[in-house]
Scaffold this motif. Structure first.
Motif, PDB file in Angstrom:
ATOM      1  N   ALA A 144       0.189 -40.069 -35.141  1.00  0.00           N
ATOM      2  CA  ALA A 144      -0.704 -39.121 -34.664  1.00  0.00           C
ATOM      3  C   ALA A 144      -2.258 -39.666 -34.940  1.00  0.00           C
ATOM      4  CB  ALA A 144      -0.426 -37.577 -35.052  1.00  0.00           C
ATOM      5  N   MET A 145      -3.155 -39.450 -33.954  1.00  0.00           N
ATOM      6  CA  MET A 145      -4.394 -39.975 -34.234  1.00  0.00           C
ATOM      7  C   MET A 145      -5.070 -38.416 -34.935  1.00  0.00           C
ATOM      8  SD  MET A 145      -6.411 -42.274 -33.711  1.00  0.00           S
ATOM      9  CE  MET A 145      -5.617 -43.265 -32.281  1.00  0.00           C
ATOM     10  N   ASP A 146      -5.608 -39.064 -36.066  1.00  0.00           N
ATOM     11  CA  ASP A 146      -6.481 -38.192 -36.945  1.00  0.00           C
ATOM     12  C   ASP A 146      -8.096 -38.205 -36.567  1.00  0.00           C
ATOM     13  OD1 ASP A 146      -7.645 -36.434 -38.443  1.00  0.00           O
ATOM     14  OD2 ASP A 146      -6.914 -37.245 -40.324  1.00  0.00           O
ATOM     15  N   THR A 147      -8.489 -37.419 -35.479  1.00  0.00           N
ATOM     16  CA  THR A 147      -9.728 -37.817 -34.901  1.00  0.00           C
ATOM     17  C   THR A 147     -10.868 -37.271 -35.739  1.00  0.00           C
ATOM     18  OG1 THR A 147      -9.837 -35.561 -33.720  1.00  0.00           O
ATOM     19  CG2 THR A 147      -9.152 -37.642 -32.480  1.00  0.00           C
ATOM     20  N   ALA A 148     -10.536 -36.553 -36.793  1.00  0.00           N
ATOM     21  CA  ALA A 148     -11.601 -35.971 -37.756  1.00  0.00           C
ATOM     22  C   ALA A 148     -11.740 -37.026 -38.676  1.00  0.00           C
ATOM     23  CB  ALA A 148     -11.132 -34.457 -38.502  1.00  0.00           C
TER      24      ALA A 148
END
Length: 191
Positions: A144-148
Motif C-alpha cells: 500500500a502507498m503511505d502518502t503521509a
C-alpha cells in the motif's frame, strides 16, 4: 489387535520416512502470474525467462527509510551463501516504487550492497497499480502507498519460487532470515 498394531507400525514408518527424506518445501502453492518487466540493466525479464530456475523474490524500493536496507543486505548475504554452497538460484527484487525506481536507481542501490548482477535482477517498468495487483495475486503479500510518509508499505518476506513458477515457501527477510533453511529448500528444488 494385530491390525491396529500393523496400522500403527505403518504410520510410524511413514512419519520416519517423511522426516528423513529430502522433501521439497510445500508451505505454499501460489502460481506466479505472467510478467515482463525490465531489470537494472534495462534488459527485459519475464516469468518465461525464469522458467526451469529456482528463484527467490522480495519487494524493496530505493528511497525506503525502514526495512529495505536491511532486507537488501540480507539478500546480499543470501546471495553469497548460495554461491559459497554452489547452489544456482536467481534473486529477483521487485521495486514497489516503480515511478521513482528506474533501472539506474536500482543498479546504484544494489551496488551499495555488493550485489552480483549475474543472478540478481532488480525489476521495474510498471505502474504502482500494476505491481500492487501482481504482488497481491502472485505472492498474497501486503502492499500500500503511505502518502503521509511518502513511503510504500510492503511485506518483508523472501519468497522461494520453484522451477514451474510457483511460490512454495516464504521466510523472514528482515530480522532473522533462516539462511540454512533457505539453502536446504533451494537444494531440494534443484534435485
Amino acid at each position: 489387535m494385530k491390525k491396529i498394531v500393523f496400522i500403527g507400525v505403518i504410520m510410524v514408518f511413514t512419519l520416519v520416512a517423511a522426516a528423513c527424506g529430502n522433501s521439497k518445501p510445500s508451505q505454499l502453492s501460489i502460481p506466479i502470474q505472467p510478467f515482463e518487466y525490465i531489470n537494472q540493466d534495462e534488459d527485459p525479464i519475464s516469468l518465461a525467462d525464469l522458467e526451469g530456475k529456482v528463484w527467490i523474490a522480495d519487494f524493496v524500493f530505493t528511497r525506503c527509510i525502514t526495512v529495505c536496507p536491511t532486507m537488501t543486505a540480507n539478500m546480499a548475504e543470501l546471495q553469497q551463501r548460495l554461491d559459497d554452497a554452489g547452489l544456482e538460484a536467481t534473486l529477483v527484487s521487485f521495486s514497489v516504487d516503480p515511478e521513482r525506481d528506474d533501472p539506474a536507481a536500482l543498479k546504484s542501490y544494489l551496488s551499495k550492497f555488493d550485489a552480483n548482477f549475474t543472478n540478481w535482477h532488480a525489476l521495474t517498468g510498471y505502474t504502482f497499480e500494476e505491481i500492487k495487483t501482481f504482488v497481491l495475486q502472485s505472492f498474497k503479500a501486503p502492499i500500500a502507498m503511505d502518502t503521509a510518509a511518502d513511503q510504500v508499505i510492503h511485506g518483508t518476506s523472501f519468497y522461494l519460487v520453484d522451477p514451474s513458477g510457483t511460490v512454495v515457501a516464504k521466510y523472514d527477510g528482515n530480522t532473522d532470515p533462516p539462511y540454512d533453511k533457505i539453502l536446504k529448500d533451494v537444494k531440494s528444488l534443484l534435485k
